[in-house]
Design an enzyme around this catalytic site. Structure first.
Site, mmCIF file in Angstrom:
data_model
loop_
_atom_site.group_PDB
_atom_site.id
_atom_site.type_symbol
_atom_site.label_atom_id
_atom_site.label_comp_id
_atom_site.label_asym_id
_atom_site.label_seq_id
_atom_site.Cartn_x
_atom_site.Cartn_y
_atom_site.Cartn_z
ATOM 1 N N VAL A 15 38.167 59.561 99.614
ATOM 2 C CA VAL A 15 38.474 58.171 99.991
ATOM 3 C C VAL A 15 37.195 57.357 99.807
ATOM 4 O O VAL A 15 36.140 57.723 100.354
ATOM 5 C CB VAL A 15 38.922 58.096 101.467
ATOM 6 C CG1 VAL A 15 39.109 56.643 101.898
ATOM 7 C CG2 VAL A 15 40.207 58.892 101.677
ATOM 8 N N ASP A 68 41.186 44.891 104.042
ATOM 9 C CA ASP A 68 39.964 44.223 104.504
ATOM 10 C C ASP A 68 39.422 45.057 105.656
ATOM 11 O O ASP A 68 40.047 45.154 106.715
ATOM 12 C CB ASP A 68 40.261 42.794 104.970
ATOM 13 C CG ASP A 68 38.987 42.073 105.396
ATOM 14 O OD1 ASP A 68 37.927 42.735 105.550
ATOM 15 O OD2 ASP A 68 39.053 40.845 105.575
ATOM 16 N N ASP A 77 46.043 50.463 108.053
ATOM 17 C CA ASP A 77 46.188 50.320 106.596
ATOM 18 C C ASP A 77 45.673 51.572 105.874
ATOM 19 O O ASP A 77 46.270 52.037 104.899
ATOM 20 C CB ASP A 77 45.399 49.095 106.092
ATOM 21 C CG ASP A 77 45.935 47.793 106.679
ATOM 22 O OD1 ASP A 77 47.092 47.769 107.139
ATOM 23 O OD2 ASP A 77 45.175 46.794 106.681
ATOM 24 N N ASN A 93 31.132 52.681 101.087
ATOM 25 C CA ASN A 93 30.222 51.914 100.225
ATOM 26 C C ASN A 93 30.214 50.435 100.586
ATOM 27 O O ASN A 93 29.160 49.789 100.565
ATOM 28 C CB ASN A 93 30.627 52.100 98.758
ATOM 29 C CG ASN A 93 29.848 51.191 97.836
ATOM 30 O OD1 ASN A 93 28.622 51.265 97.767
ATOM 31 N ND2 ASN A 93 30.552 50.295 97.146
ATOM 32 N N TYR A 159 22.448 41.745 109.646
ATOM 33 C CA TYR A 159 22.660 42.708 108.549
ATOM 34 C C TYR A 159 21.700 43.892 108.699
ATOM 35 O O TYR A 159 22.110 45.054 108.666
ATOM 36 C CB TYR A 159 22.449 42.017 107.203
ATOM 37 C CG TYR A 159 22.568 42.932 106.009
ATOM 38 C CD1 TYR A 159 23.806 43.440 105.612
ATOM 39 C CD2 TYR A 159 21.439 43.298 105.271
ATOM 40 C CE1 TYR A 159 23.912 44.284 104.513
ATOM 41 C CE2 TYR A 159 21.537 44.128 104.172
ATOM 42 C CZ TYR A 159 22.774 44.628 103.792
ATOM 43 O OH TYR A 159 22.876 45.464 102.706
ATOM 44 N N LYS A 163 22.548 47.817 109.530
ATOM 45 C CA LYS A 163 22.186 48.927 108.646
ATOM 46 C C LYS A 163 21.266 49.921 109.362
ATOM 47 O O LYS A 163 21.228 51.105 109.007
ATOM 48 C CB LYS A 163 21.519 48.392 107.374
ATOM 49 C CG LYS A 163 22.495 47.651 106.452
ATOM 50 C CD LYS A 163 23.570 48.572 105.898
ATOM 51 C CE LYS A 163 24.450 47.860 104.877
ATOM 52 N NZ LYS A 163 25.496 48.741 104.319
HETATM 53 N N1 LIG Z 1 23.435 45.591 95.750
HETATM 54 C C1 LIG Z 1 22.282 45.619 96.412
HETATM 55 O O1 LIG Z 1 21.255 45.055 95.994
HETATM 56 C C2 LIG Z 1 22.226 46.397 97.707
HETATM 57 C C3 LIG Z 1 20.988 46.554 98.354
HETATM 58 C C4 LIG Z 1 20.934 47.298 99.517
HETATM 59 C C5 LIG Z 1 22.075 47.895 100.019
HETATM 60 N N2 LIG Z 1 23.271 47.723 99.383
HETATM 61 C C6 LIG Z 1 24.469 48.353 99.950
HETATM 62 O O2 LIG Z 1 25.267 48.893 98.907
HETATM 63 C C7 LIG Z 1 26.655 48.814 99.238
HETATM 64 C C8 LIG Z 1 27.420 48.176 98.094
HETATM 65 O O3 LIG Z 1 26.993 46.851 97.934
HETATM 66 P P1 LIG Z 1 27.510 45.878 96.774
HETATM 67 O O4 LIG Z 1 26.343 45.083 96.327
HETATM 68 O O5 LIG Z 1 28.272 46.634 95.751
HETATM 69 O O6 LIG Z 1 28.531 44.841 97.502
HETATM 70 P P2 LIG Z 1 29.815 44.970 98.458
HETATM 71 O O7 LIG Z 1 30.204 43.564 98.811
HETATM 72 O O8 LIG Z 1 29.545 45.872 99.583
HETATM 73 O O9 LIG Z 1 30.961 45.518 97.495
HETATM 74 C C9 LIG Z 1 31.145 46.883 97.254
HETATM 75 C C10 LIG Z 1 32.606 47.241 97.328
HETATM 76 O O10 LIG Z 1 33.114 47.045 98.655
HETATM 77 C C11 LIG Z 1 34.277 46.221 98.641
HETATM 78 N N3 LIG Z 1 34.268 45.442 99.886
HETATM 79 C C12 LIG Z 1 33.336 44.541 100.291
HETATM 80 N N4 LIG Z 1 33.686 43.995 101.470
HETATM 81 C C13 LIG Z 1 34.862 44.587 101.834
HETATM 82 C C14 LIG Z 1 35.740 44.433 102.929
HETATM 83 N N5 LIG Z 1 35.517 43.557 103.910
HETATM 84 N N6 LIG Z 1 36.859 45.192 102.983
HETATM 85 C C15 LIG Z 1 37.127 46.067 101.978
HETATM 86 N N7 LIG Z 1 36.348 46.255 100.928
HETATM 87 C C16 LIG Z 1 35.219 45.513 100.842
HETATM 88 C C17 LIG Z 1 34.145 45.424 97.357
HETATM 89 O O11 LIG Z 1 35.395 44.969 96.862
HETATM 90 P P3 LIG Z 1 36.062 43.599 97.392
HETATM 91 O O12 LIG Z 1 34.964 42.561 97.424
HETATM 92 O O13 LIG Z 1 37.160 43.307 96.424
HETATM 93 O O14 LIG Z 1 36.614 43.881 98.772
HETATM 94 C C18 LIG Z 1 33.525 46.445 96.420
HETATM 95 O O15 LIG Z 1 34.501 47.333 95.916
HETATM 96 C C19 LIG Z 1 26.714 48.032 100.558
HETATM 97 O O16 LIG Z 1 26.849 48.941 101.643
HETATM 98 C C20 LIG Z 1 25.376 47.323 100.627
HETATM 99 O O17 LIG Z 1 24.965 47.029 101.948
HETATM 100 C C21 LIG Z 1 23.374 46.985 98.248
#
Ligand SMILES: NC(=O)c1ccc[n+]([C@@H]2O[C@H](COP(=O)([O-])OP(=O)(O)OC[C@H]3O[C@@H](n4cnc5c(N)ncnc54)[C@H](OP(=O)(O)O)[C@@H]3O)[C@@H](O)[C@H]2O)c1
Length: 265
Positions: A15, A68, A77, A93, A159, A163
């Site tokens: 999952v 969500d 869900d 993730n 945030y 984390k």
């Molecule tokens: N990218 C970076 O620079 C960075 C840096 C440090 C840590 N991280 C961590 O890495 C992880 C992934 O980040 P990311 O940049 O890919 O962005 P993200 O906004 O967390 O998106 C990743 C995935 O999660 C889904 N998602 C987001 N909010 C959601 C919600 N409320 N309900 C269900 N699904 C949700 C998104 O699809 P939908 O939007 O369609 O729901 C997408 O498939 C996060 O935990 C973040 O904190 C990222």
């Protein structure tokens, strides 16, 4: 990992909460390539459908659900789509909702949504799967964290705090589940190229070449899952901050400067 494949160690179903884009989509593709069936959860239908199709083309079964993770109904869900499955792996993730506002004057609902996504959802999901995984004596839980969880920064107080919870929570879970044969890892990302970060307009150019790509990060996460509790992506610009510094003030200020360089506007 020993000699066992991902399917042997974490199959037959995984999952992925936030499995439609970025690192989540790369986890999905890597698991699919190794024969693990997938349940992908996210909000936006199109990326969810695209990632599911890409994974099905690799010969596995995929279920998707528009969920969500901040909604009160989210566990119902999730249950509706996983209840009849033998789940061997949970990946959390989703979690980049940083609602980038200073606390004073911010909308409380916005601040709470960060806690819902990064604290309450991983807690509920880990709670849902930890017992069954321990009982079957095999599997894994991987929760994606952030360098923000080590060091406070203006506009990221909630945030970063969420984390920090995620990291400490995952460490404890690792201790709790290891004697049951379940691998637990907090994979700590720094600046990483994802669609979500592109949409909020992070200034990756300010970080030279030390921005990670989603594929590399996902590969390392799955490789390190048997070696918890924490893996920091070393190649990124923020990883140079020592996790347990003697001088917190200097570290907080340096982190603040880095964040200012990273964020546009
Ligand atoms: N990218 C970076 O620079 C960075 C840096 C440090 C840590 N991280 C961590 O890495 C992880 C992934 O980040 P990311 O940049 O890919 O962005 P993200 O906004 O967390 O998106 C990743 C995935 O999660 C889904 N998602 C987001 N909010 C959601 C919600 N409320 N309900 C269900 N699904 C949700 C998104 O699809 P939908 O939007 O369609 O729901 C997408 O498939 C996060 O935990 C973040 O904190 C990222």
């Amino acid at each position: 990992m020993n000699d066992s494949t991902l399917a042997e160690r974490y199959g037959p179903w995984a999952v992925i909460a936030g499995g439609s884009e970025g690192v989540g989509a790369e986890f999905a593709a890597l698991l699919a390539a190794d024969g693990v069936n997938l349940v992908l959860l996210a909000r936006k239908p199109e990326p969810l459908r695209d990632t599911a199709e890409r994974c099905r083309a690799l010969g596995i079964e995929v279920r998707t659900a528009i969920v969500d993770l901040t909604a009160p109904t989210m566990m119902a869900d999730v249950d509706a789509v996983v209840d009849d499955l033998d789940v061997g792996l949970l990946i959390v993730n989703a979690g980049a909702n940083s609602y980038r506002h200073e606390v004073a004057g911010a909308d409380l609902a916005g601040l709470r949504s960060v806690v819902e996504l990064n604290v309450m959802a991983p807690l509920a999901l880990a709670h849902r799967f930890a017992g069954p995984l321990a009982e079957r004596g095999r599997g894994g839980i991987l929760i994606v964290g952030s360098m923000s969880g080590f060091t406070g920064s203006a506009g990221l107080s909630v945030y970063g705090g969420s984390k920090a919870f995620s990291r400490i929570f995952t460490e404890g879970l690792w201790v709790e589940l290891r004697e049951h044969g379940v691998d637990v890892l907090q994979l700590i990302l720094g600046a990483t190229r994802t669609p979500a970060m592109a949409r909020v307009g992070l200034n990756f150019d300010a970080m030279d070449d030390r921005v990670s790509d989603s594929r590399t990060v996902a590969e390392l996460g799955l490789q390190q899952l048997p070696h918890g509790p924490v893996q920091v992506i070393e190649s990124n610009a923020l990883a140079e901050l020592p996790p347990q510094p003697a001088d917190r003030a200097a570290t907080v200020l340096e982190n603040h400067r880095l964040m200012q360089r990273l964020m546009k506007g």
